[in-house]
Design a protein around this motif. Sequence first.
Motif, PDB file in Angstrom:
ATOM      1  N   LEU A   1      10.548  25.255  -2.913  1.00 31.65           N
ATOM      2  CA  LEU A   1      10.695  26.044  -4.394  1.00 31.65           C
ATOM      3  C   LEU A   1      10.420  27.089  -3.764  1.00 31.65           C
ATOM      4  CD1 LEU A   1       8.928  22.918  -6.777  1.00 31.65           C
ATOM      5  CD2 LEU A   1      11.047  24.090  -7.640  1.00 31.65           C
ATOM      6  N   LEU A   2       9.009  27.232  -3.092  1.00 34.78           N
ATOM      7  CA  LEU A   2       8.981  28.798  -2.700  1.00 34.78           C
ATOM      8  C   LEU A   2       9.443  29.382  -1.920  1.00 34.78           C
ATOM      9  CD1 LEU A   2       5.112  27.209  -0.898  1.00 34.78           C
ATOM     10  CD2 LEU A   2       5.255  28.678  -2.949  1.00 34.78           C
ATOM     11  N   ARG A   3      10.605  28.333  -1.100  1.00 30.89           N
ATOM     12  CA  ARG A   3      12.062  29.925  -0.684  1.00 30.89           C
ATOM     13  C   ARG A   3      12.725  30.481  -1.892  1.00 30.89           C
ATOM     14  NH1 ARG A   3      13.540  25.217   3.328  1.00 30.89           N
ATOM     15  NH2 ARG A   3      12.755  25.659   5.653  1.00 30.89           N
ATOM     16  N   ALA A   4      12.105  29.853  -3.431  1.00 28.95           N
ATOM     17  CA  ALA A   4      12.703  30.189  -3.769  1.00 28.95           C
ATOM     18  C   ALA A   4      12.198  30.646  -4.531  1.00 28.95           C
ATOM     19  CB  ALA A   4      13.483  28.913  -4.745  1.00 28.95           C
ATOM     20  N   GLY A   5      11.647  31.292  -4.335  1.00 30.32           N
ATOM     21  CA  GLY A   5      10.490  31.868  -5.323  1.00 30.32           C
ATOM     22  C   GLY A   5       9.935  31.155  -6.546  1.00 30.32           C
ATOM     23  N   ARG A   6       9.524  30.165  -6.652  1.00 29.24           N
ATOM     24  CA  ARG A   6       9.277  29.599  -8.074  1.00 29.24           C
ATOM     25  C   ARG A   6       7.972  28.519  -7.305  1.00 29.24           C
ATOM     26  NH1 ARG A   6      14.569  25.921  -8.061  1.00 29.24           N
ATOM     27  NH2 ARG A   6      13.509  24.652  -9.520  1.00 29.24           N
ATOM     28  N   ILE A   7       6.660  29.437  -7.623  1.00 29.64           N
ATOM     29  CA  ILE A   7       5.066  28.569  -7.193  1.00 29.64           C
ATOM     30  C   ILE A   7       4.673  27.910  -7.586  1.00 29.64           C
ATOM     31  CG2 ILE A   7       3.639  29.752  -6.099  1.00 29.64           C
ATOM     32  CD1 ILE A   7       4.383  31.836  -5.092  1.00 29.64           C
ATOM     33  N   ARG A   8       4.934  27.792  -9.428  1.00 29.65           N
ATOM     34  CA  ARG A   8       4.484  27.823 -10.793  1.00 29.65           C
ATOM     35  C   ARG A   8       5.192  26.017 -10.802  1.00 29.65           C
ATOM     36  NH1 ARG A   8       4.655  32.810 -12.340  1.00 29.65           N
ATOM     37  NH2 ARG A   8       2.183  33.814 -14.094  1.00 29.65           N
ATOM     38  N   GLU A   9       6.209  25.811  -9.821  1.00 21.10           N
ATOM     39  CA  GLU A   9       6.991  24.863 -10.262  1.00 21.10           C
ATOM     40  C   GLU A   9       6.091  24.108  -9.327  1.00 21.10           C
ATOM     41  OE1 GLU A   9      11.419  24.697 -10.243  1.00 21.10           O
ATOM     42  OE2 GLU A   9      11.001  27.126 -11.435  1.00 21.10           O
ATOM     43  N   ILE A  10       5.589  23.737  -8.166  1.00 26.78           N
ATOM     44  CA  ILE A  10       5.227  22.734  -7.377  1.00 26.78           C
ATOM     45  C   ILE A  10       3.861  22.536  -7.510  1.00 26.78           C
ATOM     46  CG2 ILE A  10       5.747  24.860  -5.240  1.00 26.78           C
ATOM     47  CD1 ILE A  10       2.799  25.205  -4.889  1.00 26.78           C
ATOM     48  N   GLY A  11       3.554  22.590  -9.019  1.00 24.40           N
ATOM     49  CA  GLY A  11       2.023  22.658  -9.610  1.00 24.40           C
ATOM     50  C   GLY A  11       2.228  20.968  -9.298  1.00 24.40           C
ATOM     51  N   PRO A  12       2.713  20.136 -10.343  1.00 24.64           N
ATOM     52  CA  PRO A  12       3.422  18.852 -10.422  1.00 24.64           C
ATOM     53  C   PRO A  12       3.114  17.779  -8.723  1.00 24.64           C
ATOM     54  CG  PRO A  12       4.675  19.638 -12.281  1.00 24.64           C
ATOM     55  CD  PRO A  12       4.773  21.139 -11.243  1.00 24.64           C
ATOM     56  N   LEU A  13       4.752  18.753  -7.595  1.00 23.53           N
ATOM     57  CA  LEU A  13       4.203  18.031  -6.534  1.00 23.53           C
ATOM     58  C   LEU A  13       3.040  18.157  -6.333  1.00 23.53           C
ATOM     59  CD1 LEU A  13       7.143  20.292  -5.672  1.00 23.53           C
ATOM     60  CD2 LEU A  13       7.609  17.636  -6.172  1.00 23.53           C
ATOM     61  N   LEU A  14       1.955  19.285  -6.139  1.00 26.35           N
ATOM     62  CA  LEU A  14       0.350  18.991  -5.568  1.00 26.35           C
ATOM     63  C   LEU A  14      -0.360  17.446  -6.689  1.00 26.35           C
ATOM     64  CD1 LEU A  14      -0.191  23.303  -5.835  1.00 26.35           C
ATOM     65  CD2 LEU A  14       0.983  20.967  -4.508  1.00 26.35           C
ATOM     66  N   THR A  15      -0.054  17.345  -7.745  1.00 25.82           N
ATOM     67  CA  THR A  15      -0.127  16.675  -8.481  1.00 25.82           C
ATOM     68  C   THR A  15      -0.800  15.326  -8.389  1.00 25.82           C
ATOM     69  OG1 THR A  15      -0.595  17.903 -10.857  1.00 25.82           O
ATOM     70  CG2 THR A  15      -1.267  15.410 -10.845  1.00 25.82           C
ATOM     71  N   ALA A  16       1.382  14.883  -8.250  1.00 25.03           N
ATOM     72  CA  ALA A  16       1.811  14.061  -7.918  1.00 25.03           C
ATOM     73  C   ALA A  16       0.962  13.269  -6.219  1.00 25.03           C
ATOM     74  CB  ALA A  16       2.999  14.000  -7.808  1.00 25.03           C
ATOM     75  N   SER A  17       0.453  14.706  -5.566  1.00 27.89           N
ATOM     76  CA  SER A  17       0.366  14.179  -4.271  1.00 27.89           C
ATOM     77  C   SER A  17      -1.322  13.651  -3.943  1.00 27.89           C
ATOM     78  CB  SER A  17       0.002  15.472  -2.989  1.00 27.89           C
ATOM     79  OG  SER A  17      -0.039  15.472  -2.355  1.00 27.89           O
ATOM     80  N   HIS A  18      -1.950  13.800  -5.174  1.00 24.94           N
ATOM     81  CA  HIS A  18      -3.465  13.703  -5.212  1.00 24.94           C
ATOM     82  C   HIS A  18      -3.131  12.580  -5.827  1.00 24.94           C
ATOM     83  CE1 HIS A  18      -7.577  13.988  -5.804  1.00 24.94           C
ATOM     84  NE2 HIS A  18      -7.613  12.746  -7.214  1.00 24.94           N
ATOM     85  N   ALA A  19      -2.187  12.045  -7.105  1.00 25.32           N
ATOM     86  CA  ALA A  19      -2.131   9.817  -7.401  1.00 25.32           C
ATOM     87  C   ALA A  19      -1.962   9.592  -6.157  1.00 25.32           C
ATOM     88  CB  ALA A  19      -1.021  10.487  -8.323  1.00 25.32           C
ATOM     89  N   SER A  20      -1.024   9.392  -5.520  1.00 32.09           N
ATOM     90  CA  SER A  20      -0.735   9.183  -4.237  1.00 32.09           C
ATOM     91  C   SER A  20      -2.217   9.132  -3.170  1.00 32.09           C
ATOM     92  CB  SER A  20       0.412  10.120  -3.249  1.00 32.09           C
ATOM     93  OG  SER A  20       1.053   8.943  -2.536  1.00 32.09           O
TER      94      SER A  20
END
Length: 380
Positions: free
Chosen positions: A281-300
């Motif tokens: 996502l970051l390579r594609a410039g879609r920074i906002r879209e990483i948000g759910p991945l961050l939250t899923a990481s925390h849940a894990s």
Amino acid sequence: MDVASSATAAFRTTFGADPAGLWAAPGRVNLIGEHTDYNAGYVLPFALPQQVVVAAAPGDGPGWTVCSDLAPEAVTFAEPAPGTVEGWAAYVAGVVWALREAGHAVPPARIALASDVPVGAGVSSSAALESAVLTALADLGGLDLPVPRRPALAQRAENGYVGAPTGIMDQSASLRCEAGRALFLDCRSLEVEQIPFDLAAEGLAVLVVDSNTPHRHVDGEYGARRASCEAAAGILGVPALRDVPTGDLARALARLDDGVMRRRVRHIVTENQRVLDTVGLLRAGRIREIGPLLTASHASMRDDFEITVDRVDVAVEAALAAGAYGARMTGGGFGGCVLALIDADAAGATTAAIERAYRTRSFAPPTAWSATPGPGARRL
């Protein structure tokens, strides 16, 4: 007084002279990829503006003398065998020891330290210290030591001398990060890629929240997680959990009888995939879209790796309720910091929401700041 001035002042007070130079290395936050490093996986840290600064000069004797702006007395050592130097100075002695073990002629030196990297917050204050000292000694001694080889030596100091079983991410971030980028590190090959992470251009910020719940790495919890991962890899017949494909996770888990071990494996395998997805996502410039991945990481980390505590969970929940795109604990766990991806103008409101949540639970107030990806270790 800034950190560089503090280091210079400490050097002058202790040694009665000016240093030959100043060297700095930053703390780090890990955007995503927790406990994957010692599983030969992937991580994505970036350097903080907070740093350790070393003021140093060649020694006037055969050994090394170190002082700190926060310590009342200097420490001198001549033969830094493991166990002979303790406390904060052990991190310095460990670097000297690791360099000598690797065959380098380490120059005698006088060293003064100053830091504004929060200690015990999970932002790698120890790696920043090791990296700054290593960079200074390499320059003072003219050592043939290319930057890509330095993280392993700094890690050796922490593992073999201090006794903390950390992976190589922290030292890699402190030594190899670049301003405005996140460091995509393959912890097996040690190959790196500098991933664009221009928050300001997208009107975004990463809010770092120190829960003020100090964590510890030199204890049983971190080591227990590492041992469990290594045991699981042995049962599954792979060199490391990084080698379990996401598509084969269910089959791998079915081969493990221990429920705790299954949860540990599930975190590592899914966390590695989250790092890869975030990089894409970051390579594609879609920074906002990483948000759910961050939250899923925390849940894990909370449910499968079981390394969060109430204060970090509350901070994550409050940040998300205040509108953060995603939030997670960062660092080894059992305390430390949370990061939240937010709109740049929302830092005050998000911080206030977390502070309210803390007051409701009678927690000590958190400390928050917006982090901009900065440079790695360097001479100032």
